[in-house]
Design a protein around this motif. Structure first.
Motif, mmCIF file in Angstrom:
data_model
loop_
_atom_site.group_PDB
_atom_site.id
_atom_site.type_symbol
_atom_site.label_atom_id
_atom_site.label_comp_id
_atom_site.label_asym_id
_atom_site.label_seq_id
_atom_site.Cartn_x
_atom_site.Cartn_y
_atom_site.Cartn_z
ATOM 1 N N ARG A 178 -13.082 -0.298 -32.623
ATOM 2 C CA ARG A 178 -13.214 0.669 -31.540
ATOM 3 C C ARG A 178 -13.668 1.971 -32.187
ATOM 4 N N PRO A 179 -14.135 2.936 -31.422
ATOM 5 C CA PRO A 179 -14.588 4.188 -32.046
ATOM 6 C C PRO A 179 -13.550 4.821 -32.962
ATOM 7 N N ASP A 180 -12.272 4.671 -32.629
ATOM 8 C CA ASP A 180 -11.211 5.298 -33.423
ATOM 9 C C ASP A 180 -10.435 4.316 -34.298
ATOM 10 N N THR A 181 -10.888 3.053 -34.380
ATOM 11 C CA THR A 181 -10.145 2.037 -35.122
ATOM 12 C C THR A 181 -11.085 1.236 -36.019
ATOM 13 N N ALA A 182 -10.907 1.389 -37.333
ATOM 14 C CA ALA A 182 -11.742 0.648 -38.283
ATOM 15 C C ALA A 182 -11.144 -0.710 -38.617
ATOM 16 N N VAL A 234 -18.882 0.176 -39.056
ATOM 17 C CA VAL A 234 -18.780 -0.830 -37.997
ATOM 18 C C VAL A 234 -17.305 -0.947 -37.638
ATOM 19 N N ASN A 235 -16.880 -0.180 -36.657
ATOM 20 C CA ASN A 235 -15.479 -0.160 -36.248
ATOM 21 C C ASN A 235 -15.185 -1.209 -35.190
ATOM 22 N N ASN A 263 -24.472 -3.390 -41.716
ATOM 23 C CA ASN A 263 -25.105 -3.336 -40.391
ATOM 24 C C ASN A 263 -26.231 -4.346 -40.231
ATOM 25 N N ALA A 264 -26.726 -4.902 -41.324
ATOM 26 C CA ALA A 264 -27.802 -5.892 -41.258
ATOM 27 C C ALA A 264 -27.248 -7.319 -41.321
ATOM 28 N N GLU A 277 -10.958 -9.298 -27.335
ATOM 29 C CA GLU A 277 -10.656 -9.060 -28.745
ATOM 30 C C GLU A 277 -9.665 -7.913 -28.945
ATOM 31 N N ILE A 278 -9.850 -6.824 -28.223
ATOM 32 C CA ILE A 278 -8.966 -5.661 -28.384
ATOM 33 C C ILE A 278 -7.527 -6.028 -28.024
#
Length: 164
Positions: A24-28, A21-22, A47-48, A81-82
């Motif tokens: 962004r796709p490239d940022t955890a 669950v990041n 994820n739950a 948020e970003i």
């Protein structure tokens, strides 16, 4: 044939590994420097996971819990948020928790400073602003300010923009 069947049963009984669950796709995660040292901001990896308790409520009587406008005042830019995480990570803006002190003390975004909306008019000097006849004058070299409060129904950040 029995071996294949047994392997299939084991595969069905084993929980699937969830995708990360990041942010962004490239940022955890994002690391923010705070007075107490570095703090990592990330999402819960379950994820739950579901919200519960007071903040999971979706409906509250209006007023006091009416949805606020996306643009609270002329000249104010709404961010997401970003953008807030980038401000925290780079230090390119001052991030202010405009909620009342007990809410701040109950937990806040790492790196945010407490400046409750009801104290804003007397504390803007802390940001480098000077009082003038129409409120406060903030020099161009003062870092941008990002205010947050309790969400889209909260008017505390909106009230703060009336001061600035």
């Amino acid at each position: 044939m029995r071996y294949i069947f047994a392997a299939a049963l084991v595969a069905l009984a084993t929980p699937a590994i969830a995708d990360p669950v990041n942010i962004r796709p490239d940022t955890a995660s994002v690391t923010v420097q705070t007075e107490d040292g570095p703090a990592e901001i990330s999402r819960i990896q379950d994820n739950a996971n579901e919200l519960s308790g007071e903040w999971a409520r979706t409906s509250r009587p209006c007023p006091n819990f009416c949805i606020q406008p996306m643009t609270p005042a002329p000249g104010v830019t709404t961010i997401g948020e970003i953008e807030l995480l980038e401000f925290l990570e780079t230090g390119s803006a001052t991030v202010i928790d405009s909620r009342v002190r007990p809410d701040y003390e109950g937990g806040t975004i790492p790196g945010a400073i407490s400046m409750p909306y009801n104290e804003m008019s007397t504390r803007l000097g802390e940001l480098g602003c000077e009082p003038d006849f129409e409120g406060f004058e903030c020099p161009a070299d003062v870092k941008p300010v990002a205010l947050f409060c309790n969400g889209p129904w909260c008017g505390q950040s909106v009230a703060s923009t009336d001061v600035v």
